[in-house]
Design a protein around this motif. Structure first.
Motif, short mmCIF file in Angstrom:
data_model
loop_
_atom_site.label_atom_id
_atom_site.label_comp_id
_atom_site.label_asym_id
_atom_site.label_seq_id
_atom_site.Cartn_x
_atom_site.Cartn_y
_atom_site.Cartn_z
N LEU A 33 0.83 -1.21 0.00
CA LEU A 33 0.00 0.00 0.00
C LEU A 33 0.86 1.26 0.00
O LEU A 33 0.55 2.25 -0.67
CB LEU A 33 -0.92 0.01 1.23
CG LEU A 33 -2.02 -1.03 1.24
CD1 LEU A 33 -2.75 -1.03 2.58
CD2 LEU A 33 -3.01 -0.78 0.10
N HIS A 34 1.95 1.19 0.75
CA HIS A 34 2.82 2.37 0.87
C HIS A 34 3.41 2.74 -0.49
O HIS A 34 3.48 3.90 -0.86
CB HIS A 34 3.93 2.05 1.88
CG HIS A 34 4.47 3.24 2.58
ND1 HIS A 34 5.23 3.14 3.71
CD2 HIS A 34 4.37 4.57 2.32
CE1 HIS A 34 5.57 4.35 4.12
NE2 HIS A 34 5.07 5.24 3.29
N HIS A 35 3.78 1.71 -1.25
CA HIS A 35 4.40 1.95 -2.56
C HIS A 35 3.36 2.18 -3.65
O HIS A 35 3.45 3.13 -4.42
CB HIS A 35 5.29 0.76 -2.93
CG HIS A 35 6.04 0.92 -4.21
ND1 HIS A 35 5.65 0.32 -5.38
CD2 HIS A 35 7.14 1.64 -4.51
CE1 HIS A 35 6.49 0.66 -6.34
NE2 HIS A 35 7.40 1.46 -5.85
N ASN A 88 11.10 11.85 -0.43
CA ASN A 88 11.19 11.23 0.90
C ASN A 88 10.86 9.75 0.87
O ASN A 88 11.52 8.95 1.54
CB ASN A 88 10.24 11.95 1.87
CG ASN A 88 10.70 13.36 2.17
OD1 ASN A 88 11.84 13.73 1.90
ND2 ASN A 88 9.81 14.16 2.74
N HIS A 89 9.83 9.38 0.09
CA HIS A 89 9.46 7.97 0.04
C HIS A 89 10.51 7.13 -0.67
O HIS A 89 10.85 6.04 -0.23
CB HIS A 89 8.09 7.80 -0.64
CG HIS A 89 6.95 8.02 0.30
ND1 HIS A 89 6.17 9.14 0.26
CD2 HIS A 89 6.50 7.28 1.34
CE1 HIS A 89 5.26 9.06 1.23
NE2 HIS A 89 5.43 7.95 1.89
N ARG A 90 11.04 7.63 -1.74
CA ARG A 90 12.09 6.86 -2.44
C ARG A 90 13.31 6.70 -1.54
O ARG A 90 13.94 5.64 -1.51
CB ARG A 90 12.47 7.56 -3.74
CG ARG A 90 11.41 7.39 -4.80
CD ARG A 90 11.85 8.02 -6.08
NE ARG A 90 10.97 7.67 -7.17
CZ ARG A 90 11.08 8.18 -8.38
NH1 ARG A 90 12.04 9.07 -8.64
NH2 ARG A 90 10.27 7.81 -9.34
N GLY A 137 5.40 12.90 9.69
CA GLY A 137 6.71 13.43 9.30
C GLY A 137 7.76 12.35 9.25
O GLY A 137 7.45 11.15 9.11
N TYR A 138 9.01 12.77 9.38
CA TYR A 138 10.15 11.86 9.25
C TYR A 138 11.21 12.21 10.28
O TYR A 138 11.33 13.38 10.68
CB TYR A 138 10.81 12.02 7.87
CG TYR A 138 9.96 11.56 6.72
CD1 TYR A 138 10.17 10.33 6.11
CD2 TYR A 138 8.94 12.37 6.23
CE1 TYR A 138 9.38 9.91 5.04
CE2 TYR A 138 8.15 11.96 5.16
CZ TYR A 138 8.37 10.73 4.57
OH TYR A 138 7.60 10.32 3.52
N ALA A 139 12.01 11.21 10.66
CA ALA A 139 13.26 11.46 11.38
C ALA A 139 14.39 11.17 10.41
O ALA A 139 14.29 10.25 9.57
CB ALA A 139 13.37 10.57 12.61
N VAL A 171 13.41 7.73 8.38
CA VAL A 171 12.32 6.80 8.69
C VAL A 171 11.01 7.57 8.60
O VAL A 171 10.87 8.67 9.14
CB VAL A 171 12.50 6.11 10.07
CG1 VAL A 171 12.51 7.11 11.22
CG2 VAL A 171 11.42 5.06 10.29
N ASP A 172 10.09 7.00 7.86
CA ASP A 172 8.76 7.57 7.67
C ASP A 172 7.95 7.24 8.92
O ASP A 172 7.76 6.07 9.25
CB ASP A 172 8.14 6.90 6.42
CG ASP A 172 6.79 7.47 6.03
OD1 ASP A 172 6.13 8.09 6.86
OD2 ASP A 172 6.40 7.26 4.85
N VAL A 173 7.48 8.27 9.64
CA VAL A 173 6.65 7.99 10.81
C VAL A 173 5.21 8.47 10.64
O VAL A 173 4.50 8.69 11.61
CB VAL A 173 7.28 8.53 12.13
CG1 VAL A 173 8.57 7.79 12.44
CG2 VAL A 173 7.52 10.03 12.09
N GLU A 175 1.44 7.65 10.09
CA GLU A 175 0.76 6.45 10.58
C GLU A 175 0.60 5.38 9.51
O GLU A 175 0.60 4.19 9.82
CB GLU A 175 -0.61 6.81 11.17
CG GLU A 175 -0.52 7.22 12.62
CD GLU A 175 -1.87 7.26 13.31
OE1 GLU A 175 -2.90 7.22 12.62
OE2 GLU A 175 -1.86 7.35 14.54
N HIS A 176 0.47 5.79 8.25
CA HIS A 176 0.28 4.76 7.21
C HIS A 176 1.49 3.83 7.09
O HIS A 176 1.40 2.77 6.51
CB HIS A 176 -0.06 5.40 5.84
CG HIS A 176 1.02 6.24 5.25
ND1 HIS A 176 0.86 7.57 4.92
CD2 HIS A 176 2.30 5.96 4.90
CE1 HIS A 176 1.98 8.05 4.41
NE2 HIS A 176 2.87 7.08 4.39
N ALA A 177 2.64 4.26 7.63
CA ALA A 177 3.85 3.44 7.55
C ALA A 177 3.82 2.28 8.54
O ALA A 177 4.62 1.34 8.43
CB ALA A 177 5.09 4.30 7.79
MN MN Z 1 4.75 7.33 3.72
#
Ligand code: MN
Length: 212
Positions: A33-35, A88-90, A137-139, A171-173, A175-177
């Motif tokens: 789903l994420h991809h 960011n996702h890639r 967001g992301y760390a 790291v994608d934080v 919630e969908h991750a």
């Molecule tokens: Mn994501």
């Protein structure tokens, strides 16, 4: 995999591993789903914006993000949001691997020990940063122009590029991750993510940052 030289029209290239390859750390359905949905959505929206902006069509994601600040306000936010979402996702997906050393290697390992004292201390601080993101967001682990490593966070789909930092890991934080498997237990997800960090890739990015 990163295809960061790509320009409009952007395509959703396959991951370099199967959707179930990161099991049991990251589950197959979340990866799919994420991809196929989330990243695809950012790509489709970015292409939709650029379709009407020929002057932006020759730019890479990084160039779009850098150029965004000079764009008219009505374009700035959607370009930042969607080019950031693709970048960011890639970066996140290509920073994981089913087949990776458990700890940092090479120059990056030396630098982590120098900047944080030990890998364990780095892990602790990185996890705290990931848990500190309020909302989505992301760390990130980034290399600063002077050479030092820095942990930072970004809200939504912002990137550290605008702050003149060279990203090494994220790291994608959102919630969908992690929601399907961990529901609201972000800490459990971050611990699982650490099991599949591609430290070889992180080392390559760190070395690449040294030459820029
Ligand atoms: Mn994501």
């Amino acid at each position: 995999m990163l295809c960061q030289n790509e320009t409009y029209p952007f395509r959703n290239v396959p991951l370099p591993y199967a959707y179930d390859a990161l099991e049991p750390s990251i589950d197959e359905e979340t990866m799919r789903l994420h991809h196929e949905r989330y990243l695809q959505g950012y790509i489709d929206r970015l292409n939709g914006i650029l379709k009407n902006c020929p002057f932006l069509q020759g730019m890479t994601l990084e160039e779009l993000l850098a150029a965004a600040k000079t764009l008219p306000p009505a374009l700035r936010e959607p370009v930042c949001r969607n080019a950031g979402g693709v970048f960011n996702h890639r970066f996140y997906f290509s920073g994981m691997s089913p087949d990776s050393p458990e700890e940092p290697v090479g120059e990056l390992n030396a630098s982590i020990c120098r900047c944080f004292g030990s890998f364990e201390q780095f892990r602790k601080e990185f996890k705290e940063a990931a848990l500190s993101v309020f909302g989505s967001g992301y760390a990130w682990l980034c290399r600063l122009p002077g050479g030092a490593l820095r942990i930072c966070t970004t809200p939504n789909q912002q990137t550290p590029l605008a702050r003149n930092m060279h990203p090494v890991l994220n790291v994608d934080v959102w919630e969908h991750a992690y929601f399907l498997k961990h529901v609201n237990l972000r800490e459990e997800y971050v611990n699982s993510w650490f099991q599949v960090v591609d430290w070889n890739e992180a080392e390559s990015r760190y070395l690449c940052a040294l030459t820029t």
